[in-house]
Write an enzyme that holds these catalytic residues in place. Structure first.
Site, PDB file in Angstrom:
ATOM      1  N   LYS A 105       0.819  -1.209   0.000  1.00  0.00           N
ATOM      2  CA  LYS A 105       0.000   0.000   0.000  1.00  0.00           C
ATOM      3  C   LYS A 105       0.858   1.267   0.000  1.00  0.00           C
ATOM      4  CE  LYS A 105      -4.118  -2.041   1.784  1.00  0.00           C
ATOM      5  NZ  LYS A 105      -3.814  -2.672   3.080  1.00  0.00           N
ATOM      6  N   ARG A 117      -7.096  -7.468  -9.079  1.00  0.00           N
ATOM      7  CA  ARG A 117      -7.876  -8.694  -9.263  1.00  0.00           C
ATOM      8  C   ARG A 117      -9.309  -8.316  -9.623  1.00  0.00           C
ATOM      9  NH1 ARG A 117      -8.320  -7.645  -3.545  1.00  0.00           N
ATOM     10  NH2 ARG A 117     -10.504  -7.254  -3.164  1.00  0.00           N
TER      11      ARG A 117
END
Lengths: 150, 489
Positions: free
Chosen positions: B110, B284
């Site tokens: 992140k 994804r």
């Protein structure tokens, strides 16, 4: 039948006029209830070993029927379900000790299961008699966390 | 020529991917981990191979090689964002249906993702890394309160804690780090400033792997409980046009900067003044992808497989647009009125809603036992309608017609949400559910209790209510008796 528990909470039952609703079965497991004044309601119900699941007015409910505990004279049922593990997990932290007084809703211990943390709260105000588990202990369904008296 | 796909996932998403595979003429291979024998995807796969676990990379690759599958679709969760898996798949000579491993590494951390966003002129929230043995206190003072402790290695609400004041910091950090360590194998945290009353808005993108790409508009996922999405919709209601344009163009800039390949999602927070901040990228397909599919008419799994099979071909030739409104809810085996404890059990009765504009992605079959070993999501209800108000009404209908008996579910909670004025209006933020539904403890109406008791007294509650057998517990005569006697009951 002494009473009922809905979602783990004891709930009082209304008094029942057994003649009010006429119930018929429909294909697909549906039940239709019709009252004399023309109300028609569709619902579904499943029961197994005193536990029931129902669709009532579109909402799903789960609960159990409580039976008279002849020995104590109080409505019994699986009250101790509140203080036993319902699923496998690990005791991450114990926040009370033997003889502590607690209020209903106080967090007693933290359980780590399925990569999440769950708080076990006191089902009623009372006193902790004996903590039965240790921090780090692996729990199986049915393991009792502690004993307390209301 | 590609003929067979192995789906390295389970339950609802595996079945959903199987559908598109079959529609494209591809054979489907499912994998089975110990303990999951009753799972739905095992019934529907064309071929099934055992694996030692859904996270076991070598076991999954071995199954793919045995089955001679030329493609692997990872679904979401499990190995879908593991660079080591994507690499192992490619090394085995199999096509991975998703982005490159390098992109997963870049955007999966992140912190690195935030740094890239800043370089691309995409706004991010004030934040700070916590170095090992570093001073969490000074990092917190730099970021400001209120702040959110977040796991560097993963999401889904795990390893997240809100900290309002400096006094709460050290206990929250201990708890968050332990949870992150357990969930992701990495207890590293970072701090991020908390926006009050934010909306969680994300953008679906699809990249060609060479710097070009499209967006498929946005989704709103503000209805969350402890950072886990419960109710999602497309498009985001009441979103200022300027904010939408900003989000969509920021998303495309990030697709270009990462040379993103295949499907992905950029997540943002939008504050009450319409300013947006980049949160993270999910490399994804997402759980809530169906709402985008319903408003754009695009089959995202089809797009994923098409690009994976023909990477030089243009996947989207027609311009994309949004039509109508879609809403999705997630059904779980948990009880919101008992602190969301898992409520495993046997699915004694299952009835999914059907009707116009209703789509169901089921993870269960009637007669199946749902345990606690795997994710407890039972399925997803998705509705589409020409406009949002109609979609909310349709979701209410769909929920009311969802019958899952034998185990606890969050259906009651979801239906209560669908009846809440703020949800109906479409003006919610990520704190809404925690606040408005914090003490959720519904009780049936008197009338509903009467039905329950009357049925119980008449012996009509049972797991097998059969119409055409002369059951002695039933009060209703069987049809054969009815016609034979020629009388009305």
């Amino acid at each position: 039948m002494a009473g009922v528990k809905i979602s783990g909470k004891k709930t009082s039952l209304p008094s029942l006029d057994e003649k009010k609703w006429k119930i018929t079965q429909r294909p697909g497991g549906w039940l239709i209830a019709e009252s004399a004044d023309g109300i028609r309601k569709r619902f579904a119900l499943d029961e197994k070993r005193g536990k029931f699941s129902a669709s009532l007015s579109g909402y799903l409910w789960n609960g159990e029927w409580l039976v008279e505990d002849r020995n104590s004279g109080k409505a019994g049922g699986r009250d101790d379900g509140d203080l036993t593990a319902q699923f496998p997990g690990k005791v991450r932290k114990i926040l009370v000790r033997d003889h502590d007084s607690v209020q209903e809703g106080d967090t007693l211990l933290l359980i780590e299961a399925m990569k999440m943390e769950f708080a076990v709260r006191a089902p009623s105000t009372g006193k902790i008699l004996r903590v039965l588990v240790q921090e780090g202990q692996q729990l199986l369904p049915g393991d009792r966390f502690l004993e307390m008296e209301a | 020529m590609h003929k067979k796909v192995l789906v390295s996932n389970r339950s609802e998403i595996a079945c959903r991917i199987f559908q598109t595979c079959r529609e494209m003429g591809l054979k489907t291979v499912g994998i089975l981990a110990p303990g999951d024998e009753e799972a739905r995807h095992i019934t529907y796969a064309d071929e099934v191979y055992p694996v030692s676990g859904y996270l076991d990379i070598s076991s999954v690759i071995e199954a793919a090689l045995k089955s001679k599958a030329s493609l692997i679709h990872p679904g979401y969760g499990f190995l879908s964002e593991r660079p080591a898996f994507a690499r192992a798949v490619e090394k085995a000579g199999i096509t991975f249906v998703g982005p490159r491993a390098e992109t997963m590494e870049l955007m999966g951390g992140k912190i690195a993702a935030k740094e890239l966003a800043s370089r691309e002129g995409v706004p991010t929230l004030p934040w700070a890394k916590i170095e090992r043995g570093g001073d969490i206190l000074s990092a917190a003072k730099k970021v400001g309160f209120p702040l959110l402790l977040k796991a560097s290695a993963g999401g889904g609400g795990k390893g997240m804690r809100r900290v309002n004041r400096v006094e709460e910091l050290s206990e929250a950090a201990e708890s968050a780090s332990a949870e992150a360590l357990s969930a992701f194998g990495d207890g590293t945290l970072f701090l991020e400033r908390l926006v009050d009353h934010p909306r969680h808005i994300e953008v679906q993108v699809f990249g060609d792997g060479k710097g070009q790409g499209v967006h498929l508009f946005e989704r709103e996922c503000s209805l969350q409980r402890r950072h886990q999405k419960v109710w999602e919709e497309a498009p985001a209601p009441h979103l200022p046009a300027q904010t939408r344009e900003g989000l969509l163009s920021a998303a495309l800039r990030l697709v270009r900067a990462t040379q993103y390949r295949n499907a992905g999602t950029l997540e943002f927070l939008v504050d009450s003044s319409g300013e947006f901040y980049f949160l993270e990228m999910n490399t994804r397909l997402q759980v809530e992808h169906p709402v985008t599919e319903l408003v754009t008419g695009v089959d995202l799994v089809w797009a994923q497989l098409t690009h994976a099979m023909s990477p030089l071909e243009k996947v989207f030739s027609d311009p994309l647009s949004v039509r109508g409104h879609a809403i999705e809810v997630r059904l779980y085996a948990e009880d919101p009125s008992q602190g969301f404890i898992p409520t495993p059990g046997k699915v004694e009765r299952l009835r999914w809603p059907t009707g116009t504009g209703i789509r169901v992605e089921s993870g269960i079959e009637e007669g199946q036992t749902v345990g606690t070993q795997f994710d407890s999501m039972l399925g997803k209800l998705i509705v589409w309608a020409p406009h949002r108000k109609a979609a909310v009404e349709r979701m209410k209908f769909a929920l009311e017609e969802t019958v899952i008996l034998g185990l606890g579910t969050n259906q009651n909670y979801l239906l209560s949400m669908a009846n809440h004025p703020s949800v109906i209006e479409g003006r919610v933020d990520t704190g809404f559910l925690g606040k408005e539904f914090g003490g959720f403890a519904p009780v049936p109406s008197t009338e509903d209790f009467e039905l329950l008791l009357t049925a119980k007294k008449q012996g009509l509650s049972g797991s097998k209510l059969q119409w055409n057998t002369s059951s002695t517990t039933s009060q209703v005569p069987s049809p054969w008796e009815y016609f034979a006697n020629g009388r009305r009951n």
